[in-house]
Design an enzyme around this catalytic site. Structure first.
Site, PDB file in Angstrom:
ATOM      1  N   PHE A   1      -1.461  16.350   3.879  1.00  0.00           N
ATOM      2  CA  PHE A   1      -1.777  15.656   2.639  1.00  0.00           C
ATOM      3  C   PHE A   1      -0.502  15.657   1.803  1.00  0.00           C
ATOM      4  O   PHE A   1       0.118  16.696   1.591  1.00  0.00           O
ATOM      5  CB  PHE A   1      -2.942  16.312   1.892  1.00  0.00           C
TER       6      PHE A   1
ATOM      7  N   ASP B   1      -3.915   6.198   6.196  1.00  0.00           N
ATOM      8  CA  ASP B   1      -4.368   7.421   6.860  1.00  0.00           C
ATOM      9  C   ASP B   1      -5.328   6.996   7.975  1.00  0.00           C
ATOM     10  O   ASP B   1      -4.888   6.692   9.082  1.00  0.00           O
ATOM     11  CB  ASP B   1      -5.016   8.326   5.805  1.00  0.00           C
TER      12      ASP B   1
ATOM     13  N   ASP C   1      -1.154  10.943  -5.352  1.00  0.00           N
ATOM     14  CA  ASP C   1      -1.687  12.022  -6.193  1.00  0.00           C
ATOM     15  C   ASP C   1      -2.642  12.926  -5.446  1.00  0.00           C
ATOM     16  O   ASP C   1      -3.144  12.587  -4.373  1.00  0.00           O
ATOM     17  CB  ASP C   1      -2.474  11.417  -7.353  1.00  0.00           C
TER      18      ASP C   1
ATOM     19  N   GLU D   1       0.842  -1.201   0.000  1.00  0.00           N
ATOM     20  CA  GLU D   1       0.000   0.000   0.000  1.00  0.00           C
ATOM     21  C   GLU D   1       0.875   1.249   0.000  1.00  0.00           C
ATOM     22  O   GLU D   1       1.996   1.229   0.500  1.00  0.00           O
ATOM     23  CB  GLU D   1      -0.898   0.009   1.255  1.00  0.00           C
TER      24      GLU D   1
ATOM     25  N   ARG E   1       1.927  12.135  -9.301  1.00  0.00           N
ATOM     26  CA  ARG E   1       2.382  10.765  -9.015  1.00  0.00           C
ATOM     27  C   ARG E   1       3.834  10.550  -9.439  1.00  0.00           C
ATOM     28  O   ARG E   1       4.523   9.688  -8.906  1.00  0.00           O
ATOM     29  CB  ARG E   1       1.503   9.752  -9.763  1.00  0.00           C
TER      30      ARG E   1
HETATM   31  P1  IMP Z   1      -7.446   5.621   4.578  1.00  0.00           P
HETATM   32  O1  IMP Z   1      -8.525   4.658   4.208  1.00  0.00           O
HETATM   33  O2  IMP Z   1      -7.971   6.844   5.288  1.00  0.00           O
HETATM   34  O3  IMP Z   1      -6.312   4.976   5.346  1.00  0.00           O
HETATM   35  O4  IMP Z   1      -6.873   6.211   3.225  1.00  0.00           O
HETATM   36  C1  IMP Z   1      -6.043   5.450   2.440  1.00  0.00           C
HETATM   37  C2  IMP Z   1      -6.053   5.878   1.004  1.00  0.00           C
HETATM   38  O5  IMP Z   1      -6.375   7.267   0.824  1.00  0.00           O
HETATM   39  C3  IMP Z   1      -4.649   5.697   0.451  1.00  0.00           C
HETATM   40  O6  IMP Z   1      -4.486   4.424  -0.113  1.00  0.00           O
HETATM   41  C4  IMP Z   1      -4.532   6.814  -0.554  1.00  0.00           C
HETATM   42  O7  IMP Z   1      -5.034   6.373  -1.808  1.00  0.00           O
HETATM   43  C5  IMP Z   1      -5.445   7.900  -0.018  1.00  0.00           C
HETATM   44  N1  IMP Z   1      -4.675   8.883   0.773  1.00  0.00           N
HETATM   45  C6  IMP Z   1      -4.723   9.064   2.110  1.00  0.00           C
HETATM   46  N2  IMP Z   1      -3.911  10.056   2.490  1.00  0.00           N
HETATM   47  C7  IMP Z   1      -3.317  10.505   1.360  1.00  0.00           C
HETATM   48  C8  IMP Z   1      -2.349  11.541   1.101  1.00  0.00           C
HETATM   49  O8  IMP Z   1      -1.851  12.256   1.987  1.00  0.00           O
HETATM   50  N3  IMP Z   1      -1.990  11.706  -0.200  1.00  0.00           N
HETATM   51  C9  IMP Z   1      -2.500  10.959  -1.225  1.00  0.00           C
HETATM   52  N4  IMP Z   1      -3.397   9.980  -1.021  1.00  0.00           N
HETATM   53  C10 IMP Z   1      -3.813   9.771   0.254  1.00  0.00           C
HETATM   54 MG    MG Z   2      -4.277   4.031  -2.249  1.00  0.00          MG
END
Ligand code: IMP
Ligand code: MG
Length: 195
Positions: free
Chosen positions: A168, A119, A175, A115, A181
């Site tokens: 972020f 987040d 991206d 992965e 990217r």
């Molecule tokens: P989560 O489900 O909140 O853990 O988010 C995970 C997904 O959100 C990651 O696989 C990324 O695709 C996207 N994501 C979360 N934070 C970021 C960031 O800071 N930059 C870019 N994509 C992010």
């Molecule tokens: Mg992702």
């Protein structure tokens, strides 16, 4: 580059500080490459005698997985899945939809899920449950980045590249609205939320 200088990567001539939407470089190209090499060595040792199946989560993990796989000295195989999570461009809602499923059967395989970033942990948590139900011999997770203190759920993480503060971030596969990217380093994004 002269033969034998494989460790000396030429610095990338692009300057992210020229883009007003990009903030600080959080992880340099050099540090990303060095850490990826370390994780590759760890995986090589941990999976000795086995042929792990790397499962990359598109699109964010493709740059990391591509570099990582070349630092693993084992007969690895690749597969990919694409998920889309509902939410704004910069926040996940936790509701995940599989947009592209795997091609390979996971039963009996040593699966290493790759992965880009964790987040809230909701996306990964969903993926772990989904892959576990396909009866792999083992399932571990390798995440390039983990945002410190943001996890609503704590997914199991065997390998972590960097723990970063809440911001972020873009670059090295990550991206905002499909941009950045291809940045070789990881930068904070300070532009408007395009959603
Ligand atoms: P989560 O489900 O909140 O853990 O988010 C995970 C997904 O959100 C990651 O696989 C990324 O695709 C996207 N994501 C979360 N934070 C970021 C960031 O800071 N930059 C870019 N994509 C992010
Ligand atoms: Mg992702």
């Amino acid at each position: 580059m002269a033969p034998g200088d494989a460790d000396l990567v030429e610095p990338d001539p692009r300057d992210p500080s020229a883009d007003p939407d990009l903030g600080a470089v959080l992880v340099s190209e050099h540090d990303l490459q060095a850490r990826v090499r370390e994780i590759g060595k760890e995986i090589t040792a941990d999976y000795e005698g086995r042929a792990p199946l790397l499962v990359g989560v598109l699109k964010g993990a493709f740059v990391f997985m591509s570099d990582l796989a070349r630092c693993i000295d084992l007969p690895v195989e690749f597969d990919f899945m694409a998920v889309s999570s509902y939410g704004t461009a910069t926040k996940t809602s936790g509701v995940v939809r599989i947009v592209k499923d795997l091609d390979l059967d996971l039963s009996g395989r040593d699966v290493l899920l790759v992965e880009d970033i964790v987040d809230s942990g909701l996306t990964l948590n969903y993926l772990i449950k989904n892959l576990q139900s396909r009866n792999p011999a083992s399932l571990e997770v390798c995440a390039l980045l983990v945002k410190e203190g943001q996890q609503k759920v704590e997914p199991m993480l065997r390998y972590v590249g960097f723990r970063i503060p809440e911001a972020f971030v873009v670059g090295y596969g990550l991206d905002v609205a499909e941009r950045y990217r291809n940045l070789p380093q990881l930068c904070a994004y300070v532009g408007l939320d395009p959603a």
